[in-house]
Scaffold this motif. Structure first.
Motif, short mmCIF file in Angstrom:
data_model
loop_
_atom_site.label_atom_id
_atom_site.label_comp_id
_atom_site.label_asym_id
_atom_site.label_seq_id
_atom_site.Cartn_x
_atom_site.Cartn_y
_atom_site.Cartn_z
N ALA A 113 6.18 12.84 -2.08
CA ALA A 113 6.73 11.63 -1.54
C ALA A 113 5.67 10.44 -1.59
O ALA A 113 4.55 10.35 -1.31
CB ALA A 113 7.32 11.73 -0.11
N LEU A 114 6.35 9.30 -1.49
CA LEU A 114 5.63 7.96 -1.33
C LEU A 114 6.12 7.12 -0.24
O LEU A 114 7.36 7.12 -0.17
CB LEU A 114 5.70 7.14 -2.87
N HIS A 115 5.26 6.67 0.47
CA HIS A 115 5.34 5.82 1.84
C HIS A 115 4.89 4.59 1.67
O HIS A 115 3.67 4.48 1.53
CB HIS A 115 5.00 6.43 2.80
N LEU A 116 5.76 3.44 1.15
CA LEU A 116 5.20 2.32 1.07
C LEU A 116 5.01 1.60 2.67
O LEU A 116 5.94 1.35 3.30
CB LEU A 116 6.02 1.22 0.34
N THR A 117 3.89 1.60 3.08
CA THR A 117 3.85 1.53 4.54
C THR A 117 4.16 -0.02 5.13
O THR A 117 4.63 -0.30 5.93
CB THR A 117 2.36 1.73 4.97
N PRO A 118 3.83 -1.10 4.15
CA PRO A 118 3.99 -2.40 4.72
C PRO A 118 5.61 -2.69 4.93
O PRO A 118 5.90 -3.36 5.78
CB PRO A 118 3.46 -3.14 3.78
N THR A 122 0.90 -1.14 0.14
CA THR A 122 0.00 -0.08 0.00
C THR A 122 0.95 1.12 -0.13
O THR A 122 1.75 1.47 0.94
CB THR A 122 -0.92 -0.15 1.21
N VAL A 123 0.61 2.13 -1.05
CA VAL A 123 1.57 3.15 -1.21
C VAL A 123 0.89 4.51 -0.93
O VAL A 123 -0.23 4.73 -1.35
CB VAL A 123 2.17 3.26 -2.67
N ARG A 124 1.25 5.23 0.26
CA ARG A 124 0.70 6.34 0.75
C ARG A 124 1.44 7.65 0.23
O ARG A 124 2.55 7.62 0.03
CB ARG A 124 0.60 6.48 2.12
N VAL A 125 0.39 8.54 -0.63
CA VAL A 125 0.94 9.69 -1.27
C VAL A 125 1.06 10.90 -0.06
O VAL A 125 0.12 11.08 0.46
CB VAL A 125 0.32 10.11 -2.53
N ILE A 126 2.11 11.25 -0.25
CA ILE A 126 2.33 12.43 1.02
C ILE A 126 2.59 13.70 0.45
O ILE A 126 3.71 13.92 -0.50
CB ILE A 126 3.53 12.20 2.01
N ALA A 127 1.99 14.97 0.36
CA ALA A 127 2.14 16.08 -0.22
C ALA A 127 3.38 16.77 0.49
O ALA A 127 3.28 17.02 1.67
CB ALA A 127 1.03 17.08 -0.27
N VAL A 128 4.63 17.01 -0.26
CA VAL A 128 5.58 17.69 0.66
C VAL A 128 5.87 19.12 -0.39
O VAL A 128 7.22 18.94 -0.84
CB VAL A 128 6.82 16.62 0.30
N PRO A 129 5.15 20.12 -0.50
CA PRO A 129 5.62 21.17 -1.16
C PRO A 129 6.78 21.87 -0.91
O PRO A 129 6.88 21.58 0.49
CB PRO A 129 4.31 21.87 -1.13
N GLY A 130 7.36 22.62 -1.48
CA GLY A 130 8.51 23.39 -1.15
C GLY A 130 9.61 23.40 -2.10
O GLY A 130 10.15 24.39 -2.45
N HIS A 131 9.92 22.22 -2.34
CA HIS A 131 10.92 22.28 -3.61
C HIS A 131 10.30 22.47 -4.92
O HIS A 131 10.77 23.32 -5.55
CB HIS A 131 11.52 20.63 -3.67
N ASP A 144 7.53 6.31 10.06
CA ASP A 144 8.07 4.97 10.40
C ASP A 144 8.62 4.42 9.02
O ASP A 144 8.21 4.05 8.08
CB ASP A 144 6.85 4.23 10.76
N VAL A 145 10.21 4.65 8.87
CA VAL A 145 10.92 4.07 7.73
C VAL A 145 11.87 3.28 7.99
O VAL A 145 12.59 3.47 8.99
CB VAL A 145 11.40 5.57 7.02
N GLN A 146 12.00 2.30 7.36
CA GLN A 146 13.12 1.40 7.50
C GLN A 146 14.11 1.80 6.23
O GLN A 146 15.23 1.54 6.37
CB GLN A 146 12.73 -0.03 7.09
N THR A 147 13.88 2.08 5.10
CA THR A 147 14.53 2.53 4.04
C THR A 147 14.06 3.76 3.38
O THR A 147 12.89 3.93 3.07
CB THR A 147 14.60 1.42 2.76
N ALA A 148 15.02 4.48 3.09
CA ALA A 148 14.77 5.86 2.46
C ALA A 148 15.59 6.18 1.07
O ALA A 148 16.83 6.06 1.19
CB ALA A 148 15.28 7.17 3.53
N CYS A 149 14.89 6.46 0.18
CA CYS A 149 15.30 6.58 -1.18
C CYS A 149 15.22 8.11 -1.72
O CYS A 149 13.95 8.61 -1.69
CB CYS A 149 14.67 5.61 -2.15
N PHE A 150 16.44 8.64 -1.92
CA PHE A 150 16.36 10.21 -2.26
C PHE A 150 16.52 10.28 -3.75
O PHE A 150 16.85 9.45 -4.48
CB PHE A 150 17.51 10.77 -1.44
N GLY A 151 15.95 11.64 -4.05
CA GLY A 151 16.40 11.88 -5.54
C GLY A 151 17.73 12.41 -5.72
O GLY A 151 18.28 11.98 -6.90
N HIS A 152 18.64 12.47 -4.77
CA HIS A 152 20.14 12.53 -4.98
C HIS A 152 20.75 12.07 -3.84
O HIS A 152 20.42 12.62 -2.50
CB HIS A 152 20.26 14.11 -5.03
N GLY A 153 21.62 11.34 -3.80
CA GLY A 153 22.67 10.59 -2.73
C GLY A 153 21.94 9.18 -2.74
O GLY A 153 21.09 8.54 -3.00
#
Length: 237
Positions: free
Chosen positions: A164-169, A149-158, A208-217
């Motif tokens: 952002a996408l949070h794969l909750t399972p 289940t992929v939760r969409v998170i609005a993260v304005p500013g950039h 609650d994050v186990q793995t974080a995937c960035f646009g850079h890095g």
């Protein structure tokens, strides 16, 4: 148009371009892409997917975290080649469709030489072709990728419509450019509204994050949550 492919988890791979990164997520229903890299990279990206066992028709969703060329640049070509639907934040959808130009960043003084250097290296990159957006995403929307289940998170500013996408399972977070790692976790650069970007940064770091995937890095694998929270503590809200 060299692409470097790195496996992040058993079902997630990262593609690194001359600027920016995108990701492929495998599920029992097929494959999904998070961002598409610079313009002109559709064919080499499809070649990389083929090496992973994905045919063009196996790609079901292309989710764009924001409109910038190093993230949405190959979306139109990939959508045409795969038949996948394109999804993006509602605030950035008009820019991705080419209906009007996206807003430029409001640069901090220290960002000016970095911005000039980055764009000097992209002078020969072709323009971003307009891309249809099949679904505009808003905060709290959900997608279903197999068991995920992929939760969409609005993260304005950039950008105004960054998501952002949070794969909750599996507790995986795709941050787009609102969070970067260089080498430590930091607020992404070149923002249209720094105040909003900081608020979006803190919102993601509290998940609650186990793995974080960035646009850079490089991604954070394992127990990413403490590193994100530590970064939030260093950045005043």
């Amino acid at each position: 148009m060299k692409i470097t492919t790195t496996q992040v988890t058993p079902d997630i791979w990262m593609f690194t371009f001359a600027a920016g990164q995108s990701y492929a997520v495998r599920s029992r229903d097929g494959w999904s892409l998070v961002d598409t890299g610079l313009p002109g990279h559709a064919e080499p990206l499809l070649d990389e997917l083929a090496r992973l066992g994905a045919r063009p028709q196996d790609v079901r969703d292309i989710v764009l975290t924001h409109f910038h060329m190093d993230h949405a640049g190959s979306a139109a070509d990939l959508a045409a080649a795969t038949g996948a639907r394109v999804l993006a934040g509602a605030g950035d959808a008009p820019f991705i469709r080419g209906e009007r130009p996206g807003p430029p960043p409001v640069l901090e003084d220290w960002e000016v030489p970095l911005y000039e250097s980055v764009h000097a290296n992209l002078r020969d990159v072709p323009p971003v072709p307009p891309c249809p957006v099949d679904r505009e995403l808003t905060d709290g929307d959900t997608l279903q990728w197999g068991e995920e289940t992929v939760r969409v998170i609005a993260v304005p500013g950039h950008t105004p419509g960054s998501i952002a996408l949070h794969l909750t399972p599996s507790r995986v977070l795709f941050t787009g450019d609102t969070i970067a790692r260089h080498p430590d976790v930091m607020l992404g650069v070149f923002n249209t509204d720094r105040r909003q970007a900081v608020a979006s940064f803190h919102r993601q770091c509290a998940l609650d994050v186990q793995t974080a995937c960035f646009g850079h890095g490089a991604p954070l694998t394992g127990n990413a949550g403490p590193a994100l929270r530590a970064a939030a503590e260093r950045l005043p809200a």
